[in-house]
Enzyme design. Sequence first.
Site, short mmCIF file in Angstrom:
data_model
loop_
_atom_site.label_atom_id
_atom_site.label_comp_id
_atom_site.label_asym_id
_atom_site.label_seq_id
_atom_site.Cartn_x
_atom_site.Cartn_y
_atom_site.Cartn_z
N THR A 215 0.81 -1.22 0.00
CA THR A 215 0.00 0.00 0.00
C THR A 215 0.84 1.27 0.00
O THR A 215 0.32 2.37 -0.19
CB THR A 215 -0.96 0.02 1.21
OG1 THR A 215 -0.19 -0.15 2.40
CG2 THR A 215 -1.99 -1.09 1.10
N SER A 216 2.16 1.14 0.22
CA SER A 216 3.02 2.33 0.20
C SER A 216 4.46 1.91 -0.09
O SER A 216 4.77 0.72 -0.16
CB SER A 216 2.97 3.06 1.55
OG SER A 216 3.53 2.23 2.55
N SER B 245 17.48 -6.42 4.07
CA SER B 245 18.23 -5.20 4.32
C SER B 245 19.66 -5.53 4.67
O SER B 245 19.95 -6.57 5.27
CB SER B 245 17.58 -4.48 5.49
OG SER B 245 18.53 -3.74 6.22
N TYR C 62 15.03 -5.32 14.84
CA TYR C 62 14.75 -5.16 13.41
C TYR C 62 15.79 -5.95 12.59
O TYR C 62 15.43 -6.68 11.66
CB TYR C 62 14.79 -3.68 13.02
CG TYR C 62 14.63 -3.45 11.54
CD1 TYR C 62 13.37 -3.55 10.94
CD2 TYR C 62 15.71 -3.16 10.73
CE1 TYR C 62 13.21 -3.36 9.57
CE2 TYR C 62 15.57 -2.96 9.36
CZ TYR C 62 14.32 -3.07 8.78
OH TYR C 62 14.17 -2.89 7.43
#
Length: 268
Positions: free
Chosen positions: A16-17, A146, A171
């Site tokens: 969505t983004s 990442s 994270y």
Amino acid sequence: MSSSLSGRTVLVTGATSGIGYETARRLAEHGATVLLHGRTPEEAQAATDRLIATAGINAAAVRPFAADFTRLEEVENLAHAVVREHPHLDVLVNNAAIAAPERHTLTADGNEISLQVNFLAHYLLTDLLESALTSEPGGRVVNVSSALHRTAAIQWNDPQRVRRYSRLAAYAQSQLALTVFAADPRVTAVSVDPGVCETGLLPLYGHEGAPAAEGAQHVVRLCDPATEIVNGAYYDRSERVAPAPAATEERTVKRLNKLAGLLVGRTA
């Protein structure tokens, strides 16, 4: 490029983004049918409408799907809904991600929130979609990871980081787990670091990022069956590089599978 992606069905999580949205847009422009995942039905529908209105995408080419990844039950429902409507899936892009919050936060399922949203939900989704994911040439899973995975360690004795919590370490652990998971032999999968982009995760990395569309380009290239891939490969943008050593150890892959299976309630 258009011809090889044309007619293929791709599920993009967190579409969505940011990079997910730009990936969905590019795939649809290249003729793929995109299953666009959002956290809520409203968000998924809004993003779908936006693609149709602004990018001139044919309405038949994008389908909204919803699941809140902080609830594993919703991930299961998402997988069943996808298989019901699209029993043949060419590519799964595991892109949805959140920055770990400042405070240690557990989901209703009892998992540290970034571990669940960034990794466990994708582990479960991939597992449940395995039957639909085609074994035909080009069928694959693309994990958006990442470079921070290099700084991480999986805390085997405390994966939920109850004892010592740091948002960056949490994270990074989720990103390492996702990268290790790409080496799972059940499906052909790769991971890619799309580069630091202007997305909701930017605060974790600093202040400046490339446009999300630039990061999406690297993801889309790996979705393309014309791009040959090797299971477990890791890409830094468009270049294949070696991931953190842990990501290629067979023992770590097996151990992670066992842990993830346990945490999502599916013991392998």
